[in-house]
Design an enzyme around this catalytic site. Structure first.
Site, PDB file in Angstrom:
ATOM      1  N   ILE A   1      -9.039  -3.932 -18.939  1.00  0.00           N
ATOM      2  CA  ILE A   1      -9.027  -4.784 -17.720  1.00  0.00           C
ATOM      3  C   ILE A   1      -8.428  -6.092 -17.941  1.00  0.00           C
ATOM      4  O   ILE A   1      -8.907  -7.018 -18.637  1.00  0.00           O
ATOM      5  CB  ILE A   1     -10.301  -5.118 -16.942  1.00  0.00           C
ATOM      6  CG1 ILE A   1     -11.161  -3.648 -16.891  1.00  0.00           C
ATOM      7  CG2 ILE A   1     -10.351  -5.943 -15.861  1.00  0.00           C
ATOM      8  CD1 ILE A   1     -10.420  -2.838 -15.768  1.00  0.00           C
TER       9      ILE A   1
ATOM     10  N   LYS B   1      -5.277   1.093 -17.896  1.00  0.00           N
ATOM     11  CA  LYS B   1      -5.094   2.037 -16.811  1.00  0.00           C
ATOM     12  C   LYS B   1      -5.019   1.436 -15.581  1.00  0.00           C
ATOM     13  O   LYS B   1      -5.449   0.212 -15.486  1.00  0.00           O
ATOM     14  CB  LYS B   1      -6.305   2.878 -16.764  1.00  0.00           C
ATOM     15  CG  LYS B   1      -6.453   3.915 -18.088  1.00  0.00           C
ATOM     16  CD  LYS B   1      -7.806   4.859 -17.865  1.00  0.00           C
ATOM     17  CE  LYS B   1      -8.016   5.613 -18.941  1.00  0.00           C
ATOM     18  NZ  LYS B   1      -9.229   6.632 -18.886  1.00  0.00           N
TER      19      LYS B   1
ATOM     20  N   PHE C   1       0.868  -1.270   0.056  1.00  0.00           N
ATOM     21  CA  PHE C   1       0.014  -0.006  -0.031  1.00  0.00           C
ATOM     22  C   PHE C   1       0.734   1.156  -0.187  1.00  0.00           C
ATOM     23  O   PHE C   1       0.339   2.280   0.516  1.00  0.00           O
ATOM     24  CB  PHE C   1      -0.762   0.069   1.411  1.00  0.00           C
ATOM     25  CG  PHE C   1      -1.504  -1.324   1.428  1.00  0.00           C
ATOM     26  CD1 PHE C   1      -2.412  -1.737   0.258  1.00  0.00           C
ATOM     27  CD2 PHE C   1      -1.552  -2.108   2.689  1.00  0.00           C
ATOM     28  CE1 PHE C   1      -2.962  -2.976   0.428  1.00  0.00           C
ATOM     29  CE2 PHE C   1      -2.219  -3.298   2.707  1.00  0.00           C
ATOM     30  CZ  PHE C   1      -3.006  -3.968   1.865  1.00  0.00           C
TER      31      PHE C   1
ATOM     32  N   GLY D   1      -5.126  -0.078  -8.976  1.00  0.00           N
ATOM     33  CA  GLY D   1      -4.721  -0.361  -7.565  1.00  0.00           C
ATOM     34  C   GLY D   1      -5.211   0.467  -6.483  1.00  0.00           C
ATOM     35  O   GLY D   1      -5.525  -0.016  -5.380  1.00  0.00           O
ATOM     36  N   GLU D   2      -5.271   1.751  -6.811  1.00  0.00           N
ATOM     37  CA  GLU D   2      -5.353   2.755  -5.973  1.00  0.00           C
ATOM     38  C   GLU D   2      -6.916   3.516  -6.049  1.00  0.00           C
ATOM     39  O   GLU D   2      -7.677   3.976  -5.122  1.00  0.00           O
ATOM     40  CB  GLU D   2      -4.578   3.895  -5.882  1.00  0.00           C
ATOM     41  CG  GLU D   2      -3.197   3.144  -5.218  1.00  0.00           C
ATOM     42  CD  GLU D   2      -1.856   4.192  -5.675  1.00  0.00           C
ATOM     43  OE1 GLU D   2      -1.489   4.743  -4.899  1.00  0.00           O
ATOM     44  OE2 GLU D   2      -1.404   3.843  -6.831  1.00  0.00           O
TER      45      GLU D   2
ATOM     46  N   GLN E   1      -9.522  -5.843  -6.492  1.00  0.00           N
ATOM     47  CA  GLN E   1      -8.792  -4.510  -6.113  1.00  0.00           C
ATOM     48  C   GLN E   1      -9.889  -3.282  -5.959  1.00  0.00           C
ATOM     49  O   GLN E   1     -10.092  -2.459  -5.226  1.00  0.00           O
ATOM     50  CB  GLN E   1      -7.910  -3.985  -7.334  1.00  0.00           C
ATOM     51  CG  GLN E   1      -6.744  -4.728  -7.427  1.00  0.00           C
ATOM     52  CD  GLN E   1      -5.829  -4.512  -6.129  1.00  0.00           C
ATOM     53  OE1 GLN E   1      -5.467  -5.319  -5.216  1.00  0.00           O
ATOM     54  NE2 GLN E   1      -5.321  -3.319  -6.098  1.00  0.00           N
TER      55      GLN E   1
ATOM     56  N   THR F   1      -9.072 -10.427 -10.488  1.00  0.00           N
ATOM     57  CA  THR F   1      -8.423  -9.722  -9.466  1.00  0.00           C
ATOM     58  C   THR F   1      -8.724  -8.243  -9.474  1.00  0.00           C
ATOM     59  O   THR F   1      -8.630  -7.481  -8.562  1.00  0.00           O
ATOM     60  CB  THR F   1      -6.722  -9.969  -9.783  1.00  0.00           C
ATOM     61  OG1 THR F   1      -6.759  -9.871 -10.966  1.00  0.00           O
ATOM     62  CG2 THR F   1      -6.349 -11.498  -9.266  1.00  0.00           C
TER      63      THR F   1
HETATM   64 MO1  MOS Z   1       0.968   2.946  -3.909  1.00  0.00          MO
HETATM   65  S1  MOS Z   1       0.647   4.238  -2.241  1.00  0.00           S
HETATM   66  O1  MOS Z   1       1.592   4.149  -5.148  1.00  0.00           O
HETATM   67  O2  MOS Z   1       2.088   2.010  -3.113  1.00  0.00           O
END
Ligand code: MOS
Length: 754
Positions: A645, A717, A238, A720-721, A654, A650
């Site tokens: 995607i 794109k 993270f 993850g965040e 996410q 997965t």
């Molecule tokens: Mo992420 S906070 O860019 O590992």
């Protein structure tokens, strides 16, 4: 030219490392077996500012099994502090006697057993020379200054925002705050160091194999070629494992002094101060609009806490200023130096706190305009980045709002706050924009394929729980027309080709594009050999038109030959290729820099002709008990649009995990600091609140299809965040709708509503 990405990607694929993970076969850093290790235990500071006046070690040394105690007196000169991501200074540890923050490493005990090291560490007596510390905002002694900007990172500004705000028909002007938060990945912060003559091997969970290697080599004054870092699996990162922190070099020094491996597994509470964290922010947001809802003025200022020497900050105005069309923009960011450990990346570092202010403010503006909050976003939607004037490569924001709204049943909402209820429970529905810039990094990869169609792909990428192994396997197998099950992927080892840091949600785009490039090289060599060979059924065809599909090399008219036959023409055994990829927009030397541990990402806001972001929309229902003010969140619908995607299975995890963490951050998480001592008081998982199963609602995730051939050749794109971004505001907006009370300080708890 890339093939049709829909043909390559989009099939739900279980993790290729799933069985290894659930059976315990997957080795996390501290699981790696090493011969005859000694065990380290950290002694950390009990004060936040001052000096180590003296260390009395007799009682500690008397503990049976104690071998060595590292202090600034005996090892301080042997290492430099680790380089920071921004290149600036950071706090020291054993280099000097100075204490910069609570929980700083001030000594390291090494013993024959974990237990002996622990006992001895507890017997180290420290004479502190203490000074009164500054804990956070408003503490006496903090230093406030504008953050440093570069030519590439100027604070967004345009037009005359102050005049436009003064003249606006409708405006909101408010202050928001977000708290300190800690990552708490389930894998603790560990380091194991092993020397073999001049060679150092470091086992440590990391998001930057080559970065860690280069940084530690620099700290120790070594040739990086003599350092190897290994991190095959990471139990959550993270952002907490993106940079190099101080412990690693000291454990390497301990192992060298002893002439045997040394293993450190830091405790949960130590993890709050020896690693990084999300710093608390304060923000000021003012929006001006005309009666029809069109934004005329945008003012966003932030203040972020950091350590004394570091200028670390996240400056999320760089994202918020680009969200909606607006002719007048003014932004500013300040850092507030306090006696704290240096903060660092935590999932969507800039967007999570700064989009809280913007997306709360948009809801406040919609209320002031008596306008539906989705319609306010629609009125201000834009295909042009309002800061740079460049077009967005793609932007499916309103499609996300519309599809999520339909699924959620938004049309049944009575807009009047406090108007919807179920018995004693006040019901609130809120929504907010999610976004994250699309970044991609340079990378290298090695790919080997056998005549039997077995593929091995090697690159020093990072499996931080996101499914990175499987992304690589899918890309390699499908690009070569072979099977995912026949693919072996090796990651997490600096002896493999370098890949940029696994941060900024770049991993899938970065690794898939370089692996695709390696596969394209295989295809090209097979195709050129086949078309030139009179014995091949593909003889004379245009090599560029041949594709690898279904275990064959296939021509446009349907003529084909088996993969084995095509491969045998170019190699007597195994075909191995090494590919390097510098994404479009890379600075010169980006790939060369990888080999020096530098991660030169092409950022979503840093491209010449285009701005690249992914978008989404969160919808949440909250229920607030009329008398107790207990807050529940029974359901969430979130829609995202993020280009290709790679693996919907997965990706779903996410997105869902991001939305859930957003809820957690909105309602539960805050690291509390004692203002007098500048020490964290809830530095454990019992007191640092996170949701339990009973708190977790029904989270429905929608993926809005999107094609974007500008972000990168495969149209990927990052995902993850983005899932965490905006959820905090969606919750605050829903709480306002339920109660009529606007909460601008996170987290929102029952006491916020009393
Ligand atoms: Mo992420 S906070 O860019 O590992």
């Amino acid at each position: 030219m890339p093939r049709d990405t829909a043909e390559l990607f989009g099939k739900p694929t279980p993790r290729i490392d799933g069985v290894a993970k659930v059976t315990g076969a997957a080795r996390y850093a501290s699981d790696e077996p090493v011969a005859n290790p000694a065990f380290a235990w950290l002694v950390t500071s009990a004060i936040a500012r001052g000096r180590v006046g003296g260390l009395r070690l007799d009682s500690a040394k008397a503990v049976p099994g104690v071998i060595d105690i590292l202090t600034h007196d005996n090892v301080g000169a042997l290492a430099q502090p680790p380089a920071q991501m921004d290149g600036g200074p950071t706090t020291t540890t054993l280099e000097t006697d100075q204490i910069w923050h609570d929980g700083q490493i001030i000594a390291i005990v090494v013993a024959e057993s974990f237990e002996a090291a622990r006992e001895a560490a507890n017997r180290v007596e420290v004479d502190y020379v203490a000074e009164p510390p500054s804990a956070t905002f408003d503490s006496p002694g903090v230093q406030v200054e504008p953050h440093k900007t570069t030519e590439d990172s100027k604070d967004p500004a345009k037009g005359d925002a102050a005049a436009a705000l003064a003249a606006a028909e409708v405006k909101i002007d408010a202050r928001y705050s977000t708290p300190t938060q800690h990552h708490n990945p389930i894998e603790l912060f560990t380091t194991t160091c092993v020397w073999d003559g001049p060679h150092l091997t470091i086992y440590e969970g990391s998001q930057a194999m080559w970065g860690l290697k280069a940084n530690v080599a620099k700290q120790l004054g070594m040739d990086p070629a003599m350092v190897r870092t290994i991190s095959r699996f990471v139990g959550g990162a993270f952002g907490s494992r993106g940079g190099t922190t101080s412990r690693t070099a000291w454990i390497a020094i301990a192992a060298k002094r002893l002439g045997r491996p040394v293993k450190l597994v830091a405790t949960r509470d130590q993890g709050f101060t020896i690693a990084t964290y999300r710093a608390e922010t304060r923000q000021h947001l003012a929006l001006g609009a005309s009666r029809d809802g069109k934004l005329t003025a945008f003012v966003h200022e932030g203040w972020e806490v950091t350590s004394r020497p570091s200028g670390y900050n996240v400056a999320g105005v760089d994202t918020t200023a680009r969200m909606y069309a607006c002719p007048n923009i003014a932004t500013a960011v300040h850092v507030v130096h306090a006696d704290r450990n240096t903060p660092g990346f935590m999932r969507a570092p800039p967007e999570t706190p700064y989009m809280f202010a913007l997306e709360s403010g948009m809801d406040e503006l919609a209320h002031a305009l008596n306008m539906d909050p989705i319609e306010l976003r629609r009125v201000n939607d834009t295909k042009i980045d309002p800061v740079s004037g460049k077009p967005f490569s793609s932007r499916s924001l309103m499609a996300c709002f519309d599809q999520a709204a339909a699924k959620f049943g938004w049309s049944g909402r009575n807009p009047k706050p406090g108007s919807m209820r179920d018995g004693d429970w006040l019901i609130g529905w809120g929504c907010a924009t999610a976004t994250y810039p699309t970044n991609i990094g340079p990378a290298a990869a090695r790919l080997a394929v056998t005549p039997e169609g077995k593929v091995t792909v090697q690159l020093a990428a990072h499996e931080i729980g996101t499914g990175a192994y499987t992304v690589v396997a899918i890309t390699a197998a499908r690009s070569l027309g072979l099977k995912v099950d026949d693919t072996t992927v090796m990651l997490g080892d600096s002896s493999l080709p370098p890949v940029t840091v696994a941060g900024g949600s770049n991993n899938a785009a970065t690794t898939a594009n370089v692996v695709y490039k390696a596969c394209e090289e295989v295809r090209r060599r097979l195709a050129e050999a086949a078309t030139a060979d009179p014995a091949s059924p593909l003889h004379g065809a245009d090599a560029a038109s041949l594709q690898l599909k279904g275990g064959t090399l296939m021509g446009p008219t349907g003529a084909s030959e088996p993969f084995k036959a095509a491969l045998s023409r170019v190699t007597g055994g195994v075909l191995e290729v090494h590919a390097e990829n510098a994404p479009q927009g890379s600075k010169p030397g980006a790939v060369a820099g990888l080999y020096e541990g530098k991660s030169a990402m092409v950022r979503g806001t840093g491209r010449e002709n285009v701005t690249t972001f992914a978008f989404g929309a969160h919808f949440v229902e909250v229920r607030v008990h009329e008398r107790t003010r207990e807050i529940r969140t029974p359901r969430v619908v979130s829609a995202f649009s993020a280009g290709t995607i790679v693996n919907p299975m997965t990706a779903h995890s996410q997105f869902m995990g991001g939305a859930l963490w957003g809820l957690s951050a909105a309602l539960f998480e805050a690291t509390e600091i004692d203002r007098k001592t500048a020490r964290y008081v809830n530095h454990n998982l019992a007191d640092y609140l996170i949701p339990v199963n009973a708190d977790v609602p029904d989270i429905q995730v929608l993926v809005v299809p999107e094609e974007d051939d500008q972000v990168n050749p495969l149209g990927i794109k990052g995902i993850g965040e983005i899932g965490i971004v905006g959820m905090n505001a969606a919750v605050a907006n829903a709480v306002f709708h339920a109660t009529g009370t606007r909460i601008r300080d996170l987290p929102i708890r029952a006491e916020s509503l009393l």
